[in-house]
Scaffold this motif. Structure first.
Motif, PDB file in Angstrom:
ATOM      1  N   PHE A  87      57.053  41.796  28.126  1.00 34.27           N
ATOM      2  CA  PHE A  87      55.821  42.050  28.868  1.00 34.27           C
ATOM      3  C   PHE A  87      56.185  42.226  30.333  1.00 34.27           C
ATOM      4  CE2 PHE A  87      51.100  41.069  28.280  1.00 34.27           C
ATOM      5  CZ  PHE A  87      50.989  41.906  27.193  1.00 34.27           C
ATOM      6  N   MET A  88      55.222  42.677  31.141  1.00 32.54           N
ATOM      7  CA  MET A  88      55.484  42.865  32.574  1.00 32.54           C
ATOM      8  C   MET A  88      54.275  42.556  33.424  1.00 32.54           C
ATOM      9  SD  MET A  88      57.726  46.093  33.769  1.00 32.54           S
ATOM     10  CE  MET A  88      58.037  45.477  35.435  1.00 32.54           C
ATOM     11  N   LYS A  89      54.557  42.133  34.641  1.00 32.42           N
ATOM     12  CA  LYS A  89      53.498  42.106  35.643  1.00 32.42           C
ATOM     13  C   LYS A  89      53.186  43.552  36.017  1.00 32.42           C
ATOM     14  CE  LYS A  89      52.843  40.882  40.446  1.00 32.42           C
ATOM     15  NZ  LYS A  89      53.404  39.991  41.450  1.00 32.42           N
ATOM     16  N   TYR A  90      51.909  43.907  36.011  1.00 31.02           N
ATOM     17  CA  TYR A  90      51.519  45.270  36.336  1.00 31.02           C
ATOM     18  C   TYR A  90      51.004  45.340  37.774  1.00 31.02           C
ATOM     19  CZ  TYR A  90      49.855  50.001  35.358  1.00 31.02           C
ATOM     20  OH  TYR A  90      49.658  51.359  35.370  1.00 31.02           O
ATOM     21  N   THR A  91      50.044  44.482  38.095  1.00 29.45           N
ATOM     22  CA  THR A  91      49.541  44.390  39.468  1.00 29.45           C
ATOM     23  C   THR A  91      49.205  42.928  39.768  1.00 29.45           C
ATOM     24  OG1 THR A  91      47.348  44.927  38.610  1.00 29.45           O
ATOM     25  CG2 THR A  91      48.525  46.698  39.737  1.00 29.45           C
ATOM     26  N   HIS A  92      48.976  42.644  41.043  1.00 30.11           N
ATOM     27  CA  HIS A  92      48.572  41.311  41.479  1.00 30.11           C
ATOM     28  C   HIS A  92      47.247  41.447  42.210  1.00 30.11           C
ATOM     29  CE1 HIS A  92      49.068  37.167  42.763  1.00 30.11           C
ATOM     30  NE2 HIS A  92      48.771  37.534  44.003  1.00 30.11           N
ATOM     31  N   ASP A  93      46.316  40.523  41.998  1.00 28.91           N
ATOM     32  CA  ASP A  93      45.051  40.513  42.734  1.00 28.91           C
ATOM     33  C   ASP A  93      45.059  39.291  43.642  1.00 28.91           C
ATOM     34  OD1 ASP A  93      42.434  40.306  43.651  1.00 28.91           O
ATOM     35  OD2 ASP A  93      41.560  41.047  41.781  1.00 28.91           O
TER      36      ASP A  93
ATOM     37  N   PRO B  42      38.362  33.733  36.774  1.00 36.62           N
ATOM     38  CA  PRO B  42      37.976  34.246  38.095  1.00 36.62           C
ATOM     39  C   PRO B  42      37.315  35.611  37.926  1.00 36.62           C
ATOM     40  CG  PRO B  42      40.382  34.212  37.879  1.00 36.62           C
ATOM     41  CD  PRO B  42      39.820  33.763  36.565  1.00 36.62           C
ATOM     42  N   ALA B  43      36.573  36.033  38.948  1.00 38.30           N
ATOM     43  CA  ALA B  43      35.723  37.229  38.816  1.00 38.30           C
ATOM     44  C   ALA B  43      36.497  38.523  39.022  1.00 38.30           C
ATOM     45  CB  ALA B  43      34.552  37.127  39.786  1.00 38.30           C
ATOM     46  N   TYR B  44      37.558  38.700  38.228  1.00 36.20           N
ATOM     47  CA  TYR B  44      38.257  39.998  38.309  1.00 36.20           C
ATOM     48  C   TYR B  44      37.450  41.030  37.523  1.00 36.20           C
ATOM     49  CZ  TYR B  44      40.275  38.756  33.685  1.00 36.20           C
ATOM     50  OH  TYR B  44      40.457  38.391  32.372  1.00 36.20           O
TER      51      TYR B  44
END
Ligand SMILES: *[C@@H]1O[C@H](CO)[C@@H](O)[C@H](O)[C@H]1NC(C)=O
Ligand SMILES: *[C@@H]1O[C@H](CO)[C@@H](O)[C@H](O)[C@H]1NC(C)=O
Length: 200
Positions: A24-30, A78-80
């Motif tokens: 798996f991978m991290k795609y983006t960070h918020d 969280p409100a993503y």
């Protein structure tokens, strides 16, 4: 062919077809929430395996990769935002909430682990009690209608109050963390597939 040669052939073939595991991978960070968007898909500028293979594994178990360790603590969502059409499954299925935290270990060969318990112990050793590996069924939890453009629906206390509506998803999920994005990570494959390097 005599029996000895046949045996030799079988052994040679057997040892060159090595097992593969799913990654798996991290795609983006918020940064607003301190959460990562984790995915089967790699970001477009990643130089490596672009998409996971959840059925057969995508990466030779002899490769050195960090393990994706998780700690589920039932944190409310969280409100993503979650928007879009979905595919075979509704969109929420692909962007479920992991209900906790992710972290990545130093790179290791997945083949060094015989069992899932051994990987859990490796995670606990690195990050503390309760850290372990999980499949995406365990990490992607969703409620129909959650998110939207402002992310609010089924977030915070509304999430926790509707635990009975949660379903298990796959292919991607969100969790607290800020992982490195320059490598894929070993993960436990789907429960019903053979795409995991260790017995799971
Ligand atoms: C999260 O990752 C998926 C890939 O699985 C990507 O399509 C989507 O745009 C990402 N969402 C955000 C908000 O970055
Ligand atoms: C990793 O994240 C940085 C921003 O934090 C971004 O500039 C870079 O393109 C990302 N790398 C990959 C492979 O996506």
């Amino acid at each position: 062919m005599n029996k000895f040669l046949l045996l030799l052939l079988i052994c040679t073939v057997g040892s060159t077809i090595s097992k593969k595991g799913m990654t798996f991978m991290k795609y983006t960070h918020d940064a607003r929430f301190g959460i990562d968007n984790l995915s089967c898909y790699a970001p477009s500028d990643f130089k490596g395996v672009p998409v996971c293979d959840a059925y057969n594994g995508d990466t030779d178990c002899e490769n050195l990769l960090p393990v994706l360790c998780v700690k589920v603590d039932d944190s409310p969502r969280p409100a993503y935002p979650v928007t879009g059409e979905g595919a075979a499954m509704p969109v929420w299925n692909y962007f479920g909430w992991g209900r906790g935290h992710v972290a990545s270990t130093k790179p290791v060969k997945a083949s060094q682990f015989q069992t899932r318990e051994a990987v859990d112990a490796f995670c606990a050793d690195a990050f503390g009690s309760g850290w372990k590996v999980q499949s995406w069924q365990d990490m992607s939890k969703w409620i129909s209608g959650m998110g939207g453009v402002d992310g609010m629906k089924y977030s915070g206390s509304e999430w926790s109050a509707n635990a009975d509506k949660m379903q298990s998803g796959g292919w991607g999920f969100y969790a607290y963390g800020n992982l490195r994005n320059d490598t894929r990570l070993w993960m436990d494959g789907p429960h019903d597939q053979v795409s995991t390097c260790w017995a799971h």
